[in-house]
Design a protein around this motif. Structure first.
Motif, short mmCIF file in Angstrom:
data_model
loop_
_atom_site.label_atom_id
_atom_site.label_comp_id
_atom_site.label_asym_id
_atom_site.label_seq_id
_atom_site.Cartn_x
_atom_site.Cartn_y
_atom_site.Cartn_z
N ASP A 142 -0.06 1.11 0.14
CA ASP A 142 1.07 1.65 0.92
C ASP A 142 0.66 2.64 2.01
O ASP A 142 1.52 3.27 2.62
N TRP A 151 -0.41 2.35 5.15
CA TRP A 151 -0.75 1.45 6.26
C TRP A 151 -1.53 2.18 7.35
O TRP A 151 -2.39 1.61 8.02
N LYS A 182 -5.20 1.95 6.88
CA LYS A 182 -5.78 0.66 7.28
C LYS A 182 -6.00 0.64 8.78
O LYS A 182 -7.05 0.21 9.27
#
Ligand code: CA
Length: 223
Positions: free
Chosen positions: A82, A84, A87
């Motif tokens: 979760d 993001w 990433k």
């Protein structure tokens, strides 16, 4: 193929090293960002598993520093689920792929295989060179359709040559990619393993290029 795992959670670090070693890789491990950065900067890894949340130096900074200094090995980052933004920061820093925690070890193995073979220009886990097939998923060696029994070191050697098929690989390079940093390295043993492999897969697959090293190539190619 030689890998680096940078993960500060001791259990996860151990599990990653064990699973990757079982899969036929040579693995070095670091538990903080500074040690991880140092190893990735000084040793020639074929791929890296890099946690982002690390003590001393965070994973994104480690990766940025490697990329700035021209270290271009494939890097798989481990991110929190979760997150993001992690990433995105990881990819921006030069990551090639990610796995979100908690993960199944099989997914890490599959992604590492994919990174390695893509880096070598292969589209699938089954790499072919003439009558020789190396299946990096099952760690199998097949010649003319029949499975050949090889030891783990013979497999590592052959898989490395297959990932670099058609290119001359020196003995020093092989030693650097087949043994971990603590191993007492002796490049003469490589010759012994090449000899054993030739007995198993045929003499004409691995060529000796005098003074330079070895090359895996199609038997019909003019030498
Ligand atoms: Ca962590």
């Amino acid at each position: 193929m030689r890998l680096l795992v940078v993960e500060d959670d001791p259990d996860l670090n151990r599990q990653l090293v064990a699973a990757l070693t079982d899969a036929g890789y040579v693995v070095d491990a670091a538990s903080d960002g500074e040690e991880g950065h140092f190893l990735g900067d000084s040793e020639p890894y074929d791929a890296v598993v890099l946690d982002l949340g690390l003590p001393l130096l965070d994973g994104v900074s480690v990766l940025e520093k490697w990329r700035r200094d021209g270290r271009n090995m494939p890097v798989l980052i481990l991110t929190a689920r979760d997150r993001w933004s992690d990433k995105v920061a990881g990819f921006d820093a030069g990551a090639d792929d990610y796995v979100a925690k908690p993960f199944h070890m099989e997914e890490v193995l599959a992604r590492i295989r994919a990174l390695l073979r893509r880096n070598a220009g292969h589209a699938t886990d089954e790499m072919q060179c003439g009558p020789l097939l190396v299946d990096t998923r099952g760690a199998r060696v097949i010649i003319d359709g029949s499975a050949v029994k090889v030891t783990s070191l013979e497999y590592r050697l052959l898989a490395y040559l297959m990932h670099h098929k058609g290119r001359v690989v020196s003995r020093t390079e092989l030693v650097e990619h087949l043994y971990d940093q603590d191993f007492d390295r002796d490049s003469n043993t490589i010759e012994v393993f090449i000899g054993r492999l030739r007995k198993k897969i045929g003499n004409d697959m691995i060529r000796t290029i005098r003074g330079l090293g070895y090359c895996l190539a199609e038997p019909d190619d003019a030498a």
